[in-house]
Structures are given as structure tokens and as C-alpha cells.
Design a protein around this motif. Structure first.
Motif, short mmCIF file in Angstrom:
data_model
loop_
_atom_site.label_atom_id
_atom_site.label_comp_id
_atom_site.label_asym_id
_atom_site.label_seq_id
_atom_site.Cartn_x
_atom_site.Cartn_y
_atom_site.Cartn_z
N ASN A 4 31.64 45.54 44.00
CA ASN A 4 32.47 46.16 42.73
C ASN A 4 32.78 47.23 42.23
N LYS A 7 34.58 49.60 44.55
CA LYS A 7 35.60 49.88 44.26
C LYS A 7 36.46 50.17 43.42
N GLU A 110 50.76 49.98 41.44
CA GLU A 110 49.60 49.13 42.68
C GLU A 110 48.22 48.88 42.31
N ARG A 112 46.83 50.68 39.28
CA ARG A 112 46.30 49.84 38.45
C ARG A 112 46.40 48.28 38.00
N GLU A 113 47.49 47.69 38.63
CA GLU A 113 47.18 46.21 38.85
C GLU A 113 45.20 46.21 39.64
N ALA A 114 45.52 46.84 40.38
CA ALA A 114 43.62 46.46 41.34
C ALA A 114 42.70 46.74 40.36
N GLU A 116 42.58 45.95 37.22
CA GLU A 116 43.31 44.71 36.46
C GLU A 116 42.14 44.02 37.62
N ARG A 117 42.51 43.42 38.57
CA ARG A 117 42.06 42.36 38.94
C ARG A 117 40.01 42.66 39.40
N SER A 118 40.16 43.77 39.60
CA SER A 118 39.20 44.14 39.94
C SER A 118 38.03 44.44 38.55
N LYS A 119 38.05 44.47 37.82
CA LYS A 119 37.98 44.23 36.11
C LYS A 119 37.60 43.02 36.68
N ALA A 120 38.92 42.18 36.15
CA ALA A 120 38.26 40.25 35.94
C ALA A 120 37.36 40.17 37.51
N ALA A 121 37.34 40.34 38.41
CA ALA A 121 37.02 40.01 39.37
C ALA A 121 35.06 40.89 39.11
#
Length: 464
Positions: A4, A7, A110, A112-114, A116-121
Motif C-alpha cells: 500500500n 502504491k 481521479e 487525488r481521489e485514489a 484518499e482511498r489509498s490513505k483510507a486503505a
């Protein structure tokens, strides 16, 4: 967690690259806008000059200069046409760059959204990692408890096996004692029955005697007991004095011994034979299972031994063929040089290593690590081709194997390719022109103006 993070790093790099590309495109758009304004001003000036020239009165022209003026007019028209073409091209470039900028802005969003999703993951995986660490902290104690329980179970199983063997021994012994006791019991039962019959007969005899004594002798029972009772000595020729006293304790002791022996018999278990049969059947089943497992293990060991022997034979044959092919191929790629391969542990073919020694012409070097990059690549190609020749394949795929080679070594490698292509198909990824020249067909990947990759193929004419 590491994947992660990797990524996330790639996404950050992509975002930074997208922002840099966006800035570059903004600069290109600005420069294009300046060029458009300059072209428009030049076009307006040209149109104004053309209109001013058209408004002037036409002077009397010398017909001798008519051709020159016509040529000048044609040049001006050509210049005007070129300016209009440049203006259209600049407008089209501005439109394309604007659309590309919009696409890049969407990609940045997209990305930036990815991120944020990576940070959440990553946060979720961090929580999972903390939970896993807690589980790992408890796991040693659990494993110790399981080990202790297993050891206790093994010990208990050993005790149960010992108890079962003891029970079997005791059961056999008890069966013998039971038969013996049953015989004794039958004898005692018969004795008691006889005694009861004798007692009953004695009572009848006593009653008859008392009646007879009363009728015949006129004696009462009390008189008989006083004169002939247990206290009266019993005549016994073997005893001293010719008489023997009546001892009641001896008779009572005999009775008690008989009762005690009867109690020792206890309650007979009617299911003992069935339990013994069940245990004997389970013992037979476990014995058969153990014999089956032992035979299976023996068969598996034999199969493993056969496989090892077959693998050693196949490997030895393949290695010998590869060694001979390497000694033939190496001088082709290194004229005047020698090369060989040998096993580091010939006595153990399953774990042995492979050692490659090469000696180019004019050098005393034998270790690959001391060769140049091109020589190492060529030596590796020689070993690869030797393997190909020892165990041929219908086709081979090679990815830029000649990238580090000079022209002379490339020519020798192309000779090897010519030799291989006679019996197999070669798929080679290359940037070398000489390698492309010997190919039967070429396939390339090109990017169009719209950013989409296209595959271009060309089959070359066969050589006469």
C-alpha cells in the motif's frame, strides 16, 4: 502495508507528474495563444495592405513587367495561404491542448481521489496490522498451551494403552479364575444342597428318634439332650481316651469359611465377553491400519527414491548435452576462446550448483564477474543457446539480448540466430537494425497523435 505504501508513493509521483505536465501544457497553450495573436495581427496587416493596394488607382503598367508582377502576386497569395494554414493549425493545436488539459485535470482529480482511498486503505491495514500483532502476542502462550495439552494427551494415551493391556491380561486371568470359581461354586452349591438334604433328613431322623425314644424308651427330648447332647463326649477311637468332645466352633468356622468364599465370587459381569470382543476387534483394526500406514510409507519412500534416481539421470544427460553444446557454441561467439561448465557437487546431482568458466582469446580471465558487460551478455547468450541446442523447443522468445553488444559480437550472435531459425521459430524484441534485417516479419508499436498505441506489421520479402 508495504504494498500500500508503494502504491501510495506511485500515486504521489503520478500526481506530481500530472501537475508538471499540466503546467507545461499551460505554458504551451500560452505560447500558442501568443502565436495566434501574432498571426492574426500579421493577417490583419496583410489584409489592410491588400485593401489599400486594391483601392489605389491602377497606374499604367508596362507590359514588359507583367510576368514579374504576376509572380510577385502569386508569391503574396502563397504567403497569405501559408499564414491561413498556420492560423488554422494553431487554432487546432489550441483546441487539442485545451481538451488535453481538461483530461489531465480529470486525471489529477481521479489521482487525488485514489490517494484518499489509498490513505483510507492504509489506515485500515494499519488497524489490521495492530490487531495481527495482538494476535501474535497471544499466539505463543496459546501454542505453549496446545503443546502442553498435546503432551498430556500423549501421556494419557500411553497410560490408557498400558491400562488396556493390563485389563486384557487381567481379563484373561479373570476368565480362568471365573471358570475355576464356577466349578468351586458348583461344588459348594451341591455340598450345601446335600447338607440341607442331610439336615432335613437329620431333622426327620431326630423327630423319628425322639418319637421312637418316647414310644420305645419313654425318654423325653430334654433327657436325650442332657444325656446325648453336644456337651457329651463323642466316641472316637483315634482320640485319646477313646472319645472326642463335640466342638461347635469348628463347625461354625467351617460355615463362615464357606460364606466368605461365596462372597468373594461377587457379582458376575454378563457383558465382559462382549466388551472383550469389542476391544479385541478394535485392536485388530488398529493393527491393520498401522500395517497399512507402514506399507504406504514404504511405498512412498520407494517412489521418491525412484523419482530422485530418474531426475538425476535426466539431469545428468541434459547437463552433458548442454556442456558439449556450450563448448561448441562459445568459440563461435568468442573466436579463439574457450568455455566450459561444470557441477560444483557432482556426487549430489539434486543439490549441486553450476559453475561457468570462460577464457576469451588473449585474456587470462576465467570468472564471469571480471568480464565486460558485453562479454558477460555474450557469455550468457552462449549458455542460453547451448541449452536451446541440448533441448530444442519449437520457438524461443528473446528480449533485447544483443542490447549491450558491439557490431562484431552482434554479427556472431546473428549467425547463431540463423542457425537456430533453421529448426525453430524466433521471436526477438530488439532495437538493432541488423537484427531487424534478418527477420521474416517486423511488428512495431507506434503512438498516434491522439495518444492511442497502434501495432504496425510488415512481412519482409523472402530472400532468394
Amino acid at each position: 502495508m508495504a504494498s500500500n505504501a508503494e502504491k501510495l508513493g506511485r500515486l504521489r509521483v503520478a500526481v506530481e507528474a500530472s501537475e508538471a505536465e499540466l503546467e507545461r501544457l499551460a505554458m504551451v497553450a500560452e505560447n500558442a495563444k501568443v502565436g495566434i495573436e501574432s498571426a492574426e495581427s500579421e493577417l490583419a496587416a496583410a489584409i489592410g495592405a491588400h485593401d489599400a493596394f486594391a483601392a489605389q488607382e491602377r497606374p499604367a503598367l508596362d507590359l514588359a513587367n507583367r510576368q514579374t508582377l504576376a509572380d510577385n502576386l502569386e508569391q503574396e497569395r502563397q504567403r497569405e495561404l501559408e499564414l491561413r494554414i498556420d492560423l488554422g493549425a494553431a487554432i487546432e493545436r489550441v483546441r487539442v491542448e485545451q481538451e488535453r488539459a481538461q483530461v489531465l485535470r480529470a486525471q489529477v482529480s481521479e489521482a487525488r481521489e485514489a490517494i484518499e482511498r489509498s490513505k483510507a486503505a492504509a489506515a485500515a491495514q494499519q488497524r489490521q496490522l495492530v490487531s495481527a500483532k495482538r494476535v501474535l502476542g497471544v499466539l505463543p502462550n496459546l501454542m505453549n498451551a496446545v503443546s502442553e495439552s498435546a503432551a498430556a494427551a500423549k501421556f494419557k494415551l500411553h497410560e490408557l494403552e498400558s491400562a488396556r493391556q493390563n485389563q486384557n491380561t487381567e481379563l484373561v486371568k479373570l476368565r480362568g479364575e471365573t471358570a475355576e470359581i464356577q466349578m468351586k461354586l458348583a461344588g459348594l452349591t451341591q455340598s450345601v444342597h446335600d447338607m440341607e438334604l442331610a439336615n432335613h433328613e437329620k431333622r426327620l431322623t431326630l423327630a423319628n428318634l425322639v418319637t421312637r425314644a418316647h414310644e420305645e424308651l419313654g425318654l423325653e427330648q430334654t433327657v436325650l439332650l442332657e444325656e446325648y447332647g453336644p456337651e457329651v463326649a463323642i466316641a472316637d477311637e483315634e482320640a485319646e481316651g477313646g472319645s472326642k468332645p463335640f466342638v461347635r466352633e469348628e463347625q461354625q468356622k467351617r460355615l463362615k469359611d464357606a460364606e466368605r468364599l461365596f462372597e468373594k465370587l461377587g457379582k458376575v459381569n454378563p457383558l465382559a465377553l462382549e466388551e472383550f470382543a469389542a476391544l479385541e476387534q478394535r485392536h485388530k483394526f488398529l493393527t491393520e491400519q498401522l500395517a497399512d500406514l507402514t506399507q504406504t510409507r514404504k511405498d512412498l519412500l520407494q517412489i521418491i527414491e525412484d523419482l530422485d534416481s530418474k531426475m538425476q539421470t535426466i539431469f545428468a544427460d541434459a547437463f552433458e548435452d548442454t556442456r558439449k553444446a556450450f563448448e561448441t557454441v562459445f568459440p563461435t561467439l568468442f573466436p579463439g576462446g574457450t568455455g566450459s561448465i561444470f557441477l560444483t557437487d557432482p556426487d549430489n546431482l539434486l543439490t549441486t550448483g553450476l559453475e561457468v568458466t570462460v577464457k576469451p582469446a588473449g585474456k587470462r580471465i576465467e570468472r564471469l564477474s571480471l568480464l565486460s558487460g558485453g562479454e558477460r551478455s555474450l557469455a550468457a547468450v552462449a549458455l542460453m543457446v547451448a541449452i536451446f541446442k541440448a533441448r530444442p523447443s519449437p520457438f524461443y522468445v528473446m528480449d533485447e539480448v544483443e542490447a549491450a553488444l558491439d557490431d562484431a559480437n552482434l554479427g556472431r550472435l546473428l549467425q547463431i540466430f540463423e542457425d537456430l531459425r533453421s529448426s525453430s521459430q524466433l521471436i526477438i524484441i530488439t532495437h538493432q537494425k541488423r537484427t531487424m534485417e534478418i527477420a521474416d516479419a517486423l511488428y512495431g508499436v507506434s503512438m498516434r497523435q491522439d495518444g492511442v498505441s497502434a501495432v504496425v506489421g510488415q512481412r519482409l520479402a523472402e530472400k532468394e
